[in-house]
Enzyme design. Structure first.
Site, PDB file in Angstrom:
ATOM      1  CE1 TYR A 119     -45.807  -6.513 -21.532  1.00 30.57           C
ATOM      2  CE2 TYR A 119     -47.154  -6.638 -19.567  1.00 30.57           C
ATOM      3  CZ  TYR A 119     -46.174  -7.151 -20.375  1.00 30.57           C
ATOM      4  OH  TYR A 119     -45.550  -8.332 -20.030  1.00 30.57           O
ATOM      5  CE  LYS A 166     -29.592  -5.171 -21.580  1.00 25.84           C
ATOM      6  NZ  LYS A 166     -28.484  -5.841 -20.886  1.00 25.84           N
ATOM      7  CG  ASP A 199     -28.995  -7.864 -18.363  1.00 27.51           C
ATOM      8  OD1 ASP A 199     -29.011  -6.827 -17.670  1.00 27.51           O
ATOM      9  OD2 ASP A 199     -28.253  -8.002 -19.356  1.00 27.51           O
ATOM     10  CG  ASP A 223     -46.162  -9.110 -16.442  1.00 24.11           C
ATOM     11  OD1 ASP A 223     -46.585  -9.626 -15.385  1.00 24.11           O
ATOM     12  OD2 ASP A 223     -46.629  -9.378 -17.559  1.00 24.11           O
ATOM     13  CG  ASP A 227     -44.904 -14.159 -13.002  1.00 24.44           C
ATOM     14  OD1 ASP A 227     -45.616 -13.302 -12.448  1.00 24.44           O
ATOM     15  OD2 ASP A 227     -45.357 -15.029 -13.776  1.00 24.44           O
TER      16      ASP A 227
END
Ligand code: ATP
Length: 329
Positions: A119, A166, A199, A223, A227
């Site tokens: 970002y 990850k 994941d 982010d 959600d």
């Protein structure tokens, strides 16, 4: 007196911030509100989404109460978070009684690194049809966010911190983040620590959310996962957030400008109200924040909500229910 910059933004941003201010105004906090403009509509009018005077106002304020912006999010809220150096983005996901959702007893706090990762906006078109983006992860920022997560766990008497990454694929950036989290965890032997691949963590969040308490992760994963967590507890209408820096803080609902429902007067004001209570707690008004949260819980339990939570009320009617109950209590 605390100076609060109010940036309603676009779409439902204005509607929910009006609601949050009405609830705050049921008390008399030593706050001086100053309005600033930003977002898609301003860009259309002035050619710039975050005018210099708005940025200055935010920098001079003790906190920013932010609504939502649409297409200009990268130019406005992401830029504000970077400019104000709000390094920690705190996104709680807590079940509300009476809200139809997958589970009724989820209580997770996501601590998202807020200043780097993909970002940072370091994206380039290197040739026709070929683009690249640069992911920045530093030891410094990772240490800062890991410490923040453990300190938050301590303060809120939470038992466990889980780092998400990850590192098996991003063997430099994610491995650095993971290793820093593992090292910082050793300073907090009283708090359990583990780490998962992002994941797998998404699957665990859906199937077994109770294995999480505090989650710490990098900017983009944070982010996305917040959600997901909001979806576990009843949707974006209930998801608040705080961006915390050394000097400044920005409080904003997780949701965006929701163009599909903007102007209809049916936006759920809860996420904005809960963001305002996060601001109150930040300034030490704990009792008042708890009172607002309890009242909101009662109103939701009684079904006096906007349609996203199954009710029939308009935004302003739900806000009135809250202020009415605050006056009675
Ligand atoms: P943006 O581009 O500004 O992020 P978006 O529509 O892509 O907008 P959101 O604004 O976060 O993303 O909305 C996603 C979905 O959630 C939409 O269907 C929207 O109507 C719904 N939603 C978001 N916030 C609320 C809210 N406060 N009350 C009710 N529904 C909401």
């Amino acid at each position: 007196m605390k100076r609060i910059a109010v940036i309603p933004g676009d779409g439902i941003g204005e509607e929910v911030i009006d609601g949050a201010l009405e609830v705050l105004n049921a008390f008399s906090f030593p706050f001086k509100y100053e309005w600033g403009e930003a977002g898609d509509a301003v860009k259309e009018r002035k050619g710039v989404a975050l005018p210099e005077e708005t940025l200055e106002l935010c920098k001079e304020s003790d906190a920013v109460l932010f609504g939502a912006v649409g297409e200009t999010a990268a130019d406005v809220i992401i830029k504000l978070r970077m400019e104000l150096q709000t390094f920690a983005n705190i996104r709680p996901a807590k079940s509300f009684k009476g809200v139809k959702s997958l589970y009724d007893d989820v209580d997770i706090v996501i601590v998202r690194e807020n200043t780097e990762c993909l970002y940072k906006g370091l994206e380039f078109e290197v040739a026709d049809g070929i683009t690249e983006g640069i992911r920045i992860i530093t030891r410094n920022a990772s240490e800062k966010i890991a410490h923040y997560a453990f300190e938050l766990a301590k303060k809120e008497r939470r038992k466990k911190v889980t780092a998400l990454h990850k590192a098996n694929v991003m063997r430099k950036t994610c491995a650095l983040f993971r290793d820093v989290c593992r090292t910082v965890a050793k300073e907090y032997p009283e708090i359990e620590f583990n780490d998962y691949y992002i994941d797998a963590a998404c699957m665990y969040l859906v199937m077994d959310p109770w294995r999480f308490d505090v989650i710490v992760t990098t900017n983009m994963f944070g982010d996305i996962v917040s959600d997901l967590a909001a979806g576990l507890v009843g949707g974006l209408g209930l998801a608040p957030s705080g961006n915390i820096g050394e000097k400044s803080a920005i409080f904003e609902p997780v949701h965006g400008s929701a163009p599909d429902i903007a102007g209809k007067g049916i936006a759920n004001p809860s996420a904005a109200i809960l963001s305002a209570t996060m601001m109150l707690k930040h300034f030490g008004f704990i009792d008042e924040a708890n009172k607002i949260e309890k009242t909101l819980e009662k109103v939701i339990l009684e079904g006096k909500t906007t349609p996203d939570l199954g009710g029939k009320l308009k935004t302003d009617e739900m806000v009135r229910e809250i202020t009415k109950n605050l006056e009675l209590s």
